[in-house]
Design an enzyme around this catalytic site. Structure first.
Site, PDB file in Angstrom:
ATOM      1  N   ASP A  26      -2.761  -3.323  -5.283  1.00  0.00           N
ATOM      2  CA  ASP A  26      -2.764  -4.467  -4.245  1.00  0.00           C
ATOM      3  C   ASP A  26      -2.942  -5.626  -4.833  1.00  0.00           C
ATOM      4  O   ASP A  26      -2.687  -5.905  -6.199  1.00  0.00           O
ATOM      5  CB  ASP A  26      -3.190  -4.324  -2.798  1.00  0.00           C
ATOM      6  CG  ASP A  26      -2.743  -4.889  -1.580  1.00  0.00           C
ATOM      7  OD1 ASP A  26      -2.838  -5.848  -1.215  1.00  0.00           O
ATOM      8  OD2 ASP A  26      -1.522  -4.069  -1.377  1.00  0.00           O
ATOM      9  N   HIS A  79      -5.051  -9.546   1.778  1.00  0.00           N
ATOM     10  CA  HIS A  79      -4.353  -8.596   1.943  1.00  0.00           C
ATOM     11  C   HIS A  79      -4.886  -7.117   1.400  1.00  0.00           C
ATOM     12  O   HIS A  79      -5.096  -6.247   2.250  1.00  0.00           O
ATOM     13  CB  HIS A  79      -2.939  -8.620   1.069  1.00  0.00           C
ATOM     14  CG  HIS A  79      -1.767  -7.572   1.734  1.00  0.00           C
ATOM     15  ND1 HIS A  79      -1.615  -6.597   0.835  1.00  0.00           N
ATOM     16  CD2 HIS A  79      -0.945  -7.742   2.724  1.00  0.00           C
ATOM     17  CE1 HIS A  79      -0.549  -5.961   1.390  1.00  0.00           C
ATOM     18  NE2 HIS A  79      -0.098  -6.536   2.524  1.00  0.00           N
ATOM     19  N   SER A  88       2.483  -2.533   5.539  1.00  0.00           N
ATOM     20  CA  SER A  88       1.416  -2.616   4.566  1.00  0.00           C
ATOM     21  C   SER A  88       0.204  -1.852   5.265  1.00  0.00           C
ATOM     22  O   SER A  88      -0.651  -1.409   4.396  1.00  0.00           O
ATOM     23  CB  SER A  88       1.162  -3.992   4.627  1.00  0.00           C
ATOM     24  OG  SER A  88       1.888  -4.585   3.319  1.00  0.00           O
TER      25      SER A  88
END
Length: 478
Positions: A167, A204, A414
């Site tokens: 990521d 994220h 995600s």
């Protein structure tokens, strides 16, 4: 003025790759993004065949010349891919690249004889809130904790399952969160702009780590910042970076990947094919996001789950809406998506644990769901105006700002992906299984839980600690 999320994200990615000229594809349909002037081929004889064939095809009849056809950089070795320049990247605009299109057509007869693909665009691979965005994060109370809530099972260093998250890295203050005590990896790096606001996509990777640790506490999680530059990377580089990650950390039990791209094809991504072939020979399970285009088009690498020989090595994951009964409006779907997990308005770790962190919204919400769903989805709520959506309009400079103090609500495949990965890991721990692929197979066979997605009943992986929330159905427009 209605926001144009894909075009806004295109501009964001282009700014993060100032030395690369990008276009939308196919043609101007805005399904994926790719590099102009370059195609990919396998190293060796196939690369030479592509180079010679394309050069011969670029005659006066095409309106192009062969002057630009040449190798465009060193071979990438592990990924087995050669970049071949086929045109001037400065020609044309974002709506497509005529030179790349002609190069692909030039190889059709050769591909028909070989019965496999010999040439490909160089696609942009991005995190699955990027060029196919779910939404942007929303602050959540520090007292609320995560949703799914942290499971009661403990951590045992001797039996902990190794999970590698590919990521954009971890926020600087992740170590302040007890839930993330067994998380390590790369920090994100630069987190704020010159005004001190969080950059887009920051957090994220930390959000994903929090979901994994909550659903499956008996994990050793490593987060890599492979996708640190606006959450995007070119396909030819991505294959090598995947190899780099496993070379450094070893092949883990599970890889959680919340990134990919469509490419308009049914046979995978040329740039990651070598990695996927090596994955198939390992015991690692790749859990990959199906993407947020609200489309049946295959999103790679997740769609490898639908290719013969990869079905046990890959788990492709779509997103359920907040009640868990139906698919989220943004989720991709189709027979290639093996399972769905909660992916709308989840709550997890972000940043601001040490001091409140400001964020300016980049995109504006829509008046109606951009995918034409009738429930109060993330396209519409909570309402906010964004910097990119208002640029050049009378409301320019009036983007909404929020403060993060640790936790956030966020949506997208995600985040359904680490929830599903956590379910596999929790099953491994509960049943004392050392094989993630066997656990995936048994979990799907035994789940007995289903949701409805586009009229189909699909396997639903809902963690026991996940708290569904009712959705509001909106009246149809007059």
């Amino acid at each position: 003025m209605a926001p144009q999320r894909f075009h806004e994200q295109f501009d964001q990615i282009q700014r993060s790759m100032p030395d690369v000229s990008l276009a939308m594809g196919p043609d101007d349909a805005a399904e994926f993004i790719y590099e102009k002037g370059v195609v990919l081929a396998r190293d060796g004889e196939e690369a030479r065949l592509v180079e010679d064939t394309v050069r011969g095809h670029f005659t006066e009849a095409t309106g192009l010349t062969a002057d630009h056809v040449r190798r465009a950089g060193p071979e990438t070795n592990r990924s087995g891919i050669t970049r071949i320049q086929v045109g001037d990247p400065g020609h044309g605009d974002r709506r497509g690249d005529r030179a790349v299109a002609h190069a692909l057509r030039a190889m059709r007869e050769h591909e028909a004889r070989a019965e496999r693909r010999l040439v490909s665009r160089n696609h942009v691979v991005s995190i699955a809130v990027n060029s196919c965005p779910g939404d942007e994060p929303v602050p959540a109370p520090l007292t609320q904790g995560t949703n799914p809530a942290a499971a009661e099972a403990g951590y045992d260093a001797d039996t902990a399952v190794g999970v590698l998250v590919i990521d954009n890295g971890l926020t600087h203050d992740y170590g302040m969160v007890p839930l993330l005590a067994h998380v390590q990896g790369d920090v994100h790096g630069t987190e704020t702009d010159t005004q001190g606001n969080l950059l887009q996509y920051v957090g994220h990777g930390t959000f994903i780590a929090g979901l994994l640790a909550a659903v499956a506490p008996n994990t050793d999680i490593t987060v890599r910042n492979t996708l640190n530059d606006a959450g995007a990377i070119l396909e030819d580089q991505f294959g090598q970076r995947l190899f780099d990650a496993v070379d450094e950390h070893g092949w883990p039990d599970v890889i959680s990947l919340s990134a990919g791209t469509a490419n308009g094809r049914d046979d995978g991504l040329l740039g990651v094919q070598s990695f996927m072939d090596e994955l198939r020979r390992q015991r690692t399970l790749l859990v990959a996001a199906a993407g947020n285009n609200s489309s049946a088009s295959k999103f790679w690498p997740a769609a490898y789950a639908d290719l013969p020989g990869y079905e046990d090595a890959v788990l492709s994951v779509g997103a359920l809406r907040s009640d868990g009964e139906f698919g989220a409006c943004f989720s991709n779907y189709g027979s290639w998506v093996q399972a769905y997990a909660p992916g709308e308005r989840l709550t997890s770790t972000l940043t601001g644990f040490d001091a409140p962190a400001p964020y300016l919204y980049q995109h504006s919400t829509y008046d109606e769901c951009r995918y034409h769903f009738t429930y109060a989805c993330t396209c519409q709520y909570p309402r906010h105006s964004g910097v990119l959506s208002t640029a050049g309009t009378p409301t320019a400079g009036k983007a909404d700002q929020v403060m993060f103090e640790g936790y956030a609500h966020w949506s997208g495949t995600s985040f359904a992906t680490p929830v599903a990965a956590g379910m596999v890991v929790a099953y491994m721990t509960a049943n004392k299984l050392g094989d993630a692929r066997a656990a995936r197979k048994k979990l799907l066979a035994e789940t007995g839980a289903y949701a409805e997605v586009r009229g189909a009943h699909v396997p639903a992986l809902r963690p026991p600690t996940w708290r569904p929330t009712p959705v509001t159905q909106l009246a149809p427009p007059a």
